[in-house]
Design a protein around this motif. Sequence first.
Motif, PDB file in Angstrom:
ATOM      1  N   UNK A 185      -2.485   0.472  -1.919  1.00 32.78           N
ATOM      2  CA  UNK A 185      -3.096   1.514  -1.088  1.00 32.78           C
ATOM      3  C   UNK A 185      -2.024   2.391  -0.431  1.00 32.78           C
ATOM      4  N   UNK A 186      -0.891   1.796  -0.135  1.00 32.42           N
ATOM      5  CA  UNK A 186       0.178   2.537   0.545  1.00 32.42           C
ATOM      6  C   UNK A 186       0.703   3.690  -0.314  1.00 32.42           C
ATOM      7  N   UNK A 187       0.704   3.480  -1.628  1.00 32.72           N
ATOM      8  CA  UNK A 187       1.266   4.506  -2.519  1.00 32.72           C
ATOM      9  C   UNK A 187       0.220   5.289  -3.299  1.00 32.72           C
ATOM     10  N   UNK A 188      -0.982   4.750  -3.416  1.00 30.80           N
ATOM     11  CA  UNK A 188      -2.010   5.413  -4.234  1.00 30.80           C
ATOM     12  C   UNK A 188      -2.477   6.698  -3.556  1.00 30.80           C
ATOM     13  N   UNK A 189      -2.676   7.722  -4.349  1.00 32.02           N
ATOM     14  CA  UNK A 189      -3.137   9.015  -3.831  1.00 32.02           C
ATOM     15  C   UNK A 189      -4.553   9.326  -4.301  1.00 32.02           C
ATOM     16  N   UNK A 190      -5.228   8.327  -4.793  1.00 36.72           N
ATOM     17  CA  UNK A 190      -6.598   8.485  -5.288  1.00 36.72           C
ATOM     18  C   UNK A 190      -7.425   7.306  -4.759  1.00 36.72           C
ATOM     19  N   UNK A 191      -8.751   7.448  -4.732  1.00 36.67           N
ATOM     20  CA  UNK A 191      -9.567   6.363  -4.178  1.00 36.67           C
ATOM     21  C   UNK A 191      -9.376   5.033  -4.900  1.00 36.67           C
ATOM     22  N   UNK A 192      -9.479   3.967  -4.121  1.00 30.20           N
ATOM     23  CA  UNK A 192      -9.368   2.604  -4.666  1.00 30.20           C
ATOM     24  C   UNK A 192     -10.766   2.020  -4.861  1.00 30.20           C
ATOM     25  N   UNK A 193     -11.067   1.733  -6.115  1.00 31.00           N
ATOM     26  CA  UNK A 193     -12.355   1.200  -6.540  1.00 31.00           C
ATOM     27  C   UNK A 193     -12.166  -0.307  -6.712  1.00 31.00           C
ATOM     28  N   UNK A 194     -12.612  -1.063  -5.724  1.00 27.36           N
ATOM     29  CA  UNK A 194     -12.288  -2.492  -5.695  1.00 27.36           C
ATOM     30  C   UNK A 194     -13.464  -3.310  -6.227  1.00 27.36           C
ATOM     31  N   UNK A 195     -13.220  -4.029  -7.290  1.00 27.07           N
ATOM     32  CA  UNK A 195     -14.220  -4.812  -8.011  1.00 27.07           C
ATOM     33  C   UNK A 195     -14.014  -6.272  -7.644  1.00 27.07           C
ATOM     34  N   UNK A 196     -14.941  -6.797  -6.835  1.00 21.66           N
ATOM     35  CA  UNK A 196     -14.796  -8.169  -6.341  1.00 21.66           C
ATOM     36  C   UNK A 196     -15.479  -9.155  -7.272  1.00 21.66           C
ATOM     37  N   UNK A 197     -14.688  -9.889  -8.010  1.00 22.98           N
ATOM     38  CA  UNK A 197     -15.217 -10.979  -8.843  1.00 22.98           C
ATOM     39  C   UNK A 197     -14.965 -12.270  -8.075  1.00 22.98           C
ATOM     40  N   UNK A 198     -15.676 -12.385  -6.953  1.00 20.94           N
ATOM     41  CA  UNK A 198     -15.465 -13.526  -6.058  1.00 20.94           C
ATOM     42  C   UNK A 198     -16.820 -14.010  -5.537  1.00 20.94           C
ATOM     43  N   UNK A 199     -16.869 -15.293  -5.189  1.00 17.85           N
ATOM     44  CA  UNK A 199     -18.064 -15.816  -4.524  1.00 17.85           C
ATOM     45  C   UNK A 199     -17.975 -15.460  -3.030  1.00 17.85           C
ATOM     46  N   UNK A 200     -19.098 -15.434  -2.388  1.00 24.71           N
ATOM     47  CA  UNK A 200     -19.196 -15.140  -0.949  1.00 24.71           C
ATOM     48  C   UNK A 200     -18.408 -13.895  -0.526  1.00 24.71           C
ATOM     49  N   UNK A 201     -18.646 -12.773  -1.188  1.00 27.92           N
ATOM     50  CA  UNK A 201     -17.870 -11.575  -0.852  1.00 27.92           C
ATOM     51  C   UNK A 201     -18.058 -11.113   0.591  1.00 27.92           C
ATOM     52  N   UNK A 202     -19.228 -11.429   1.187  1.00 25.72           N
ATOM     53  CA  UNK A 202     -19.494 -10.980   2.574  1.00 25.72           C
ATOM     54  C   UNK A 202     -18.381 -11.391   3.535  1.00 25.72           C
ATOM     55  N   UNK A 203     -17.792 -12.540   3.264  1.00 27.13           N
ATOM     56  CA  UNK A 203     -16.759 -13.065   4.161  1.00 27.13           C
ATOM     57  C   UNK A 203     -15.535 -12.155   4.220  1.00 27.13           C
ATOM     58  N   UNK A 204     -15.349 -11.351   3.171  1.00 27.15           N
ATOM     59  CA  UNK A 204     -14.062 -10.662   3.026  1.00 27.15           C
ATOM     60  C   UNK A 204     -14.146  -9.136   2.985  1.00 27.15           C
ATOM     61  N   UNK A 205     -15.375  -8.578   3.003  1.00 24.85           N
ATOM     62  CA  UNK A 205     -15.437  -7.124   2.753  1.00 24.85           C
ATOM     63  C   UNK A 205     -14.700  -6.322   3.831  1.00 24.85           C
ATOM     64  N   UNK A 206     -14.741  -6.776   5.069  1.00 24.79           N
ATOM     65  CA  UNK A 206     -14.034  -6.026   6.128  1.00 24.79           C
ATOM     66  C   UNK A 206     -12.525  -6.020   5.852  1.00 24.79           C
ATOM     67  N   UNK A 207     -12.028  -7.162   5.403  1.00 24.90           N
ATOM     68  CA  UNK A 207     -10.591  -7.226   5.089  1.00 24.90           C
ATOM     69  C   UNK A 207     -10.231  -6.335   3.900  1.00 24.90           C
ATOM     70  N   UNK A 208     -11.152  -6.238   2.931  1.00 22.04           N
ATOM     71  CA  UNK A 208     -10.873  -5.331   1.801  1.00 22.04           C
ATOM     72  C   UNK A 208     -10.852  -3.884   2.271  1.00 22.04           C
ATOM     73  N   UNK A 209     -11.771  -3.549   3.164  1.00 22.92           N
ATOM     74  CA  UNK A 209     -11.765  -2.185   3.737  1.00 22.92           C
ATOM     75  C   UNK A 209     -10.428  -1.944   4.446  1.00 22.92           C
TER      76      UNK A 209
END
Length: 226
Positions: free
Chosen positions: A59-83
């Motif tokens: 994210x620090x170097x990217x100049x375009x939107x980051x499309x994050x594909x979560x292939x994980x269980x219980x994603x709710x636990x982590x979405x704020x951290x991904x943001x």
Amino acid sequence: MSRRKHLVAPSVLSADFAHLYDDIAMINQSDADWFHIDIMDGVFVPNISFGFPVLASIAHYARKPLDVHLMIVEPDKYIKQFKEAGADNITVHFEACTHLNRTIHAIKELDCNAGVAINPHTPVSLLHEIVEVVDVVCLMSVNPGFGGQKFIEGTYRKIKELRSLAAGRNDSLLIEIDGGVSSHNALALLKAGADVLVAGNFVFAAKNPIHAIAELKGITPDLVSA
Ligand code: DX5
Ligand code: ZN
């Protein structure tokens, strides 16, 4: 009738992680629209990719939107951290969410675009109640977990079904295709109704990744007679 221009999202999973900055700079310079970032937990899929520190560095170097594909269980636990790590779009798997409607709203409350991905075996009809509230539906065209796999042909039919499911209910829905996308199937995917092409191996195994991205971006389905 002309349609909106499709988007191209190179999958960073196929990048050279020892030279990740170079691949980020290449995507910045290219015709790509988004960075596609695959997060795998070794539970939902039989592979582990990378997590927050790597995403934040991208994210620090990217100049375009980051499309994050979560292939994980219980994603709710982590979405704020991904943001917080820099995600612009957050896509969760239908198969991993017991309360998908709640999860989608939680993603939107973080001011991210919300996506739902379905595995190859999951029918499009199961999206009936969610299609109105998501920004993106990601149709997996391989079984998730690895780059470089063979495209599953049944995807064309799923794109058409999804387009008609969304018609009149969510006309701005983006249909994203993830897995085995190349110059061989891109035109047919766009003609079927795809909006976003994710490509890992096709881009990063190419002699010239910038040209490979330009090739996918340059396809004009409207100019080809059906
Ligand atoms: C697969 C990932 C894909 C993958 C695509 O589980 O979700 O994004 O990186 O790679 P290719 O284009 O090589 O199939
Ligand atoms: Zn993906």
